[in-house]
Write an enzyme that holds these catalytic residues in place. Sequence first.
Site, PDB file in Angstrom:
ATOM      1  N   GLY A  69      26.845 -79.543   2.322  1.00 43.66           N
ATOM      2  CA  GLY A  69      26.241 -78.228   2.219  1.00 43.66           C
ATOM      3  C   GLY A  69      27.117 -76.898   1.976  1.00 43.66           C
ATOM      4  O   GLY A  69      26.770 -76.008   1.000  1.00 43.66           O
ATOM      5  N   GLN A 179      19.326 -76.422   7.483  1.00 43.41           N
ATOM      6  CA  GLN A 179      18.593 -76.682   8.853  1.00 43.41           C
ATOM      7  C   GLN A 179      17.198 -76.995   8.555  1.00 43.41           C
ATOM      8  O   GLN A 179      16.666 -77.194   9.468  1.00 43.41           O
ATOM      9  CB  GLN A 179      19.114 -75.765   9.814  1.00 43.41           C
ATOM     10  CG  GLN A 179      20.560 -75.709  10.407  1.00 43.41           C
ATOM     11  CD  GLN A 179      20.916 -76.957  11.189  1.00 43.41           C
ATOM     12  OE1 GLN A 179      20.057 -77.755  11.567  1.00 43.41           O
ATOM     13  NE2 GLN A 179      22.154 -77.099  11.105  1.00 43.41           N
ATOM     14  N   CYS A 325      30.791 -75.584  13.807  1.00 39.77           N
ATOM     15  CA  CYS A 325      31.917 -75.142  12.996  1.00 39.77           C
ATOM     16  C   CYS A 325      32.473 -73.843  13.629  1.00 39.77           C
ATOM     17  O   CYS A 325      33.415 -73.459  12.923  1.00 39.77           O
ATOM     18  CB  CYS A 325      31.167 -74.745  11.742  1.00 39.77           C
ATOM     19  SG  CYS A 325      30.124 -75.686  10.947  1.00 39.77           S
TER      20      CYS A 325
HETATM   21  N1  PLP Z   1      24.713 -74.239   6.412  1.00 37.25           N
HETATM   22  C1  PLP Z   1      24.059 -74.659   7.669  1.00 37.25           C
HETATM   23  C2  PLP Z   1      22.881 -73.706   7.965  1.00 37.25           C
HETATM   24  C3  PLP Z   1      24.601 -75.376   8.472  1.00 37.25           C
HETATM   25  O1  PLP Z   1      24.155 -75.580   9.532  1.00 37.25           O
HETATM   26  C4  PLP Z   1      25.907 -76.614   7.777  1.00 37.25           C
HETATM   27  C5  PLP Z   1      26.434 -77.339   8.772  1.00 37.25           C
HETATM   28  O2  PLP Z   1      26.470 -77.245   9.842  1.00 37.25           O
HETATM   29  C6  PLP Z   1      26.203 -76.204   6.654  1.00 37.25           C
HETATM   30  C7  PLP Z   1      25.881 -75.198   5.807  1.00 37.25           C
HETATM   31  C8  PLP Z   1      27.425 -77.040   6.108  1.00 37.25           C
HETATM   32  O3  PLP Z   1      26.875 -78.136   5.716  1.00 37.25           O
HETATM   33  P1  PLP Z   1      27.889 -79.370   5.567  1.00 37.25           P
HETATM   34  O4  PLP Z   1      28.396 -79.770   6.776  1.00 37.25           O
HETATM   35  O5  PLP Z   1      27.306 -80.416   4.807  1.00 37.25           O
HETATM   36  O6  PLP Z   1      29.187 -78.887   4.694  1.00 37.25           O
END
Ligand code: PLP
Length: 379
Positions: A69, A179, A325
């Site tokens: 993502g 999400q 994160c």
């Molecule tokens: N955007 C949102 C709203 C997320 O919750 C996340 C991951 O927690 C991401 C982006 C990033 O996705 P990825 O972990 O696949 O890089």
Amino acid sequence: MIYLDHAATAPLPPAVADAMYEVLTQDCGNPSAQYPAGLEMKKRVEGWRASVAALLDCPAEGLYFTSCGTEGDNWALRAAAWQNRHVGKHIVTTAVEHSAVLECCKWLERDGYEVTYIAPDQDGGIPAERVLEAVRPDTAAVSVMLVNNELGTRYPVKPIAQGLAQRNPKTLLHTDAVQGLGGMFSARTLGADFVTVSAHKIGGPKGIGALYIGPRVKNPRPLLAGGGQERGLRSGTEATAQMAGFAKAAELRLERRAEIQGHLAGLRTHALERLLDFPDLTVLGGVSDHTAPHILALSLAGWPSQNIVNDLGAQGICVSAGSACHQGKPSHVVAALKLPKRVSAGVIRLSFGPETTEAEIDACVDALRRHHDTRMPML
Ligand code: PLP
């Protein structure tokens, strides 16, 4: 273990692991190769793309596999800025986006862009009008997420798309739908020019995502230069096992989507009922109509979230102190709500999946109650 952190990452169902195993062990063709095994693999890639596109409800030819993502968010923002470089150097986003969007905006600021960050209300909501009012003749892109990963709040992406058509039809709209992927959304009718998703939030493997790019984006600028895979737009040898896993997870979700959404909504209501008489409790993210059913953010005002996460963790209950994160750092999302310090210091997030049971939620609520009753609050 009681796993209530599906918004961080979801468990991988055995059928997904099987689909990946089959590709890992039996298929060695590179989809770019011209011999039969390569051609066969190329066909399978298109099948996997169709399965993921079916879950998003978008044309398969507009969907590109990415590594996650985060990549989709970065690619979308950079491609929108590039396409509209003659429109202007202004971007509108929200203060509560995932850091994949916010950090990319910071890069763009270093490249001379001006970014307007729209603040949320105290319940996390952001009305479409507030976003639209910030749009100017020189706004190249708007990026507003579909569902907030820390609060579960839904944002009005469709009304923003409709309003943009009046306010500045040249502005391109991106939505981070990471999400929202398990929910009942349709990229076809949402009106966004870019839609980012990621597999591991719906039971697919980590390390694969997809970006839908709509027809208004004429020559989407690749983020990666290289061998020209993904119709020239996303170079890098295709991660075939990950694609197979993403496709299987998408198929499983699509088959049972309405039932799963109903189950998640029931769990959220059950948790709220159990928490009703809880002392010092604040529920974040607004009323249920405006929140995705799989996320419940709450605060035990005065009881620091990291202590709760550690205490519950020691009992085998996994909840998060905000977005995974942001471990160790105060969350920008909670900070944006401007809550009293005792409330913002005690925010935790419970997030549910198809396998979560009411009994697991009861065990978590009981553990929270014990924590509240036996631990000293902060001063
Ligand atoms: N955007 C949102 C709203 C997320 O919750 C996340 C991951 O927690 C991401 C982006 C990033 O996705 P990825 O972990 O696949 O890089």
